[in-house]
Design an enzyme around this catalytic site. Structure first.
Site, PDB file in Angstrom:
ATOM      1  N   ARG A  98     -43.559  10.753   4.375  1.00 23.52           N
ATOM      2  CA  ARG A  98     -44.784   9.882   3.679  1.00 23.52           C
ATOM      3  C   ARG A  98     -45.944  10.526   4.499  1.00 23.52           C
ATOM      4  O   ARG A  98     -46.096  10.887   5.395  1.00 23.52           O
ATOM      5  CB  ARG A  98     -44.620   8.555   3.882  1.00 23.52           C
ATOM      6  CG  ARG A  98     -43.266   7.908   3.721  1.00 23.52           C
ATOM      7  CD  ARG A  98     -43.415   6.601   3.963  1.00 23.52           C
ATOM      8  NE  ARG A  98     -42.265   5.982   4.539  1.00 23.52           N
ATOM      9  CZ  ARG A  98     -41.996   4.686   4.958  1.00 23.52           C
ATOM     10  NH1 ARG A  98     -43.087   3.952   5.255  1.00 23.52           N
ATOM     11  NH2 ARG A  98     -40.840   4.279   5.329  1.00 23.52           N
ATOM     12  N   ASP A 106     -49.983   8.723   4.139  1.00 23.68           N
ATOM     13  CA  ASP A 106     -50.814   7.284   4.134  1.00 23.68           C
ATOM     14  C   ASP A 106     -51.980   7.638   2.808  1.00 23.68           C
ATOM     15  O   ASP A 106     -52.222   8.897   2.516  1.00 23.68           O
ATOM     16  CB  ASP A 106     -51.480   6.801   5.298  1.00 23.68           C
ATOM     17  CG  ASP A 106     -50.503   6.176   5.954  1.00 23.68           C
ATOM     18  OD1 ASP A 106     -49.400   5.681   5.530  1.00 23.68           O
ATOM     19  OD2 ASP A 106     -50.857   5.869   7.242  1.00 23.68           O
ATOM     20  N   TYR A 155     -49.827  19.150  12.021  1.00 24.39           N
ATOM     21  CA  TYR A 155     -50.817  18.333  11.350  1.00 24.39           C
ATOM     22  C   TYR A 155     -52.229  18.841  11.955  1.00 24.39           C
ATOM     23  O   TYR A 155     -52.149  19.143  13.082  1.00 24.39           O
ATOM     24  CB  TYR A 155     -50.869  16.706  11.837  1.00 24.39           C
ATOM     25  CG  TYR A 155     -49.896  15.997  10.980  1.00 24.39           C
ATOM     26  CD1 TYR A 155     -50.045  15.467   9.776  1.00 24.39           C
ATOM     27  CD2 TYR A 155     -48.588  15.722  11.634  1.00 24.39           C
ATOM     28  CE1 TYR A 155     -48.867  14.790   9.284  1.00 24.39           C
ATOM     29  CE2 TYR A 155     -47.315  15.112  11.043  1.00 24.39           C
ATOM     30  CZ  TYR A 155     -47.838  14.544   9.800  1.00 24.39           C
ATOM     31  OH  TYR A 155     -46.900  13.871   9.110  1.00 24.39           O
ATOM     32  N   ARG A 166     -53.310  10.110  14.078  1.00 24.75           N
ATOM     33  CA  ARG A 166     -54.493   9.485  13.845  1.00 24.75           C
ATOM     34  C   ARG A 166     -54.977   8.618  15.060  1.00 24.75           C
ATOM     35  O   ARG A 166     -56.055   8.414  15.551  1.00 24.75           O
ATOM     36  CB  ARG A 166     -54.584   8.605  12.493  1.00 24.75           C
ATOM     37  CG  ARG A 166     -54.574   9.180  11.296  1.00 24.75           C
ATOM     38  CD  ARG A 166     -54.222   8.434  10.082  1.00 24.75           C
ATOM     39  NE  ARG A 166     -55.065   7.251   9.855  1.00 24.75           N
ATOM     40  CZ  ARG A 166     -54.922   6.221   8.985  1.00 24.75           C
ATOM     41  NH1 ARG A 166     -53.893   6.059   8.296  1.00 24.75           N
ATOM     42  NH2 ARG A 166     -55.769   5.247   9.208  1.00 24.75           N
TER      43      ARG A 166
END
Lengths: 247, 247
Positions: free
Chosen positions: A51, A53, A111, A199
């Site tokens: 997933r 966010d 990422y 994050r």
């Protein structure tokens, strides 16, 4: 039936996240809606590498699905893109074996997190960067990255909301920071990532960049295996799922 | 009362254009709403260097207004930006003489138009570029630019919807085309621009870039003084009001 793998790009700004949920439009719902149209209303379920966010973007999300349609491979992208919203687009389609699984078969992910580091915001990049006014110390953040690389228990960098039951040990092959004019780009490449991990890593590195925390402190944070020891969770808008790796 | 000049940036994507109109949210309405808040509900009218159409952006729009408030100059930006939407922001504020006029006093303007020239769209730039798949001939477009520079009657490059009654003679000091990776940037700098002029110039140059029209054809198009002789109007999303000049 044949199994296909799609590489997908999306701008997550106006979505409630990747995964289908009762309230809120999602990336997955839009992809399944477009595939439904191609399959004359038959429901086609897609499975993603993982997933993302609400507000998080992807340059190389990967999904798989099964189809009875006999469509030449090169036509999938051409058929899907016009019926997908203009903030979700197929990059490529590949035929895969029937036991390929977009989530279980991943061998790693990359990422990137983009920070606008300037006294003024750049409104044309407002959905794709996190704005930090204070001058950031890139060298200090690079030093801190060395402590992130390697095989560690990343419990300190995992949201307590995570539903991961097993090990929180992951291997990070690359953690790095570069400056390109007014933007600072964080790159994280590894075997896997916990919920909010990128994050929280970025939020912690930003504290190092602002001299609110020493680079060397990262060792202690990792060893503590407690979320409270790491920094804030950086906002979603700067985050991109850049690439998903398979063997 | 003192007169102030603000330099404003905006992302025009979600606005019906610059100028206040009965239906639709506009840049001007948002600026006046924010100024109204600062002036405790008193109406403050702003005057811009000129309008921009729906979907057109600005990096350096200029407006003026009169205020009875005794606010230090450096506080205007700081006070307005948090109450403005995040797609409209003040870049700077300056005190000007009471006879300064943002529209009548302009001595020139610069516009830039951004084209994504690649077989695939870039969805992260979809609001800020016009996507052209066919490989564009930048050299041919540069040759065509030479015919645009100088003092000409630009009737052929003016929308018939224009309400300009007077002369359509304008002086273009710079018309140029550069490629930066997958983007092609058109720059137009001159004494003034007619309604849709930059978008029609760009649309015509794109036909040259696609070899649908010769670069040398621009002379004939200008001399014809008729809108039908020029190319299509390029879409608004690629257009930026870059800078407004005053003496």
């Amino acid at each position: 039936m044949e199994r296909l793998r799609l590489t997908i790009q999306y701008d997550g700004t106006f979505y409630a996240g990747y995964q289908v949920q009762p309230n809120g439009n999602t990336i997955q719902a839009e992809i399944e809606k477009a595939l439904g149209k191609m399959h004359k209303g038959h429901i086609v379920k897609v499975t993603a590498s993982g997933r993302t966010d609400a507000g998080v973007h992807a340059l190389g999300q990967v999904v798989h699905f099964d189809t009875p349609l006999n469509v030449p491979l090169e036509n999938w992208k051409r058929a899907l893109n016009p019926i997908l919203p203009d903030d979700i687009q197929v990059v490529s389609a590949e035929r895969v074996s029937s036991d390929f699984h977009a989530r279980y078969d991943t061998t790693g992910k990359e990422y990137r997190y983009f920070v606008r580091n300037h006294k003024d915001p750049d409104l044309f990049r407002r959905h794709y960067t996190h704005h930090v006014r204070a001058d950031l110390d890139v060298e200090a953040m690079m030093r801190a990255c060395q402590y992130i690389e390697g095989k560690h228990d990343f419990t300190s960098f995992c949201s307590p909301k995570s539903d991961v039951k097993g090990s929180k040990v992951r291997t990070i092959h690359e953690a790095s920071v570069t400056r390109q004019e007014s933007e600072i780009i964080f790159t994280f490449r590894g075997t896997g990532f916990l919920y909010n991990m990128v994050r929280i890593l970025t939020g912690t590195l930003l504290e190092v960049g602002r001299h609110e925390r020493e680079a060397e402190d990262l060792t202690r944070v990792i060893e503590a295996e407690h979320r409270d020891e790491a920094g804030n969770t950086a906002p979603p808008r700067g985050l991109f799922l850049w690439q998903v790796y398979y063997d």
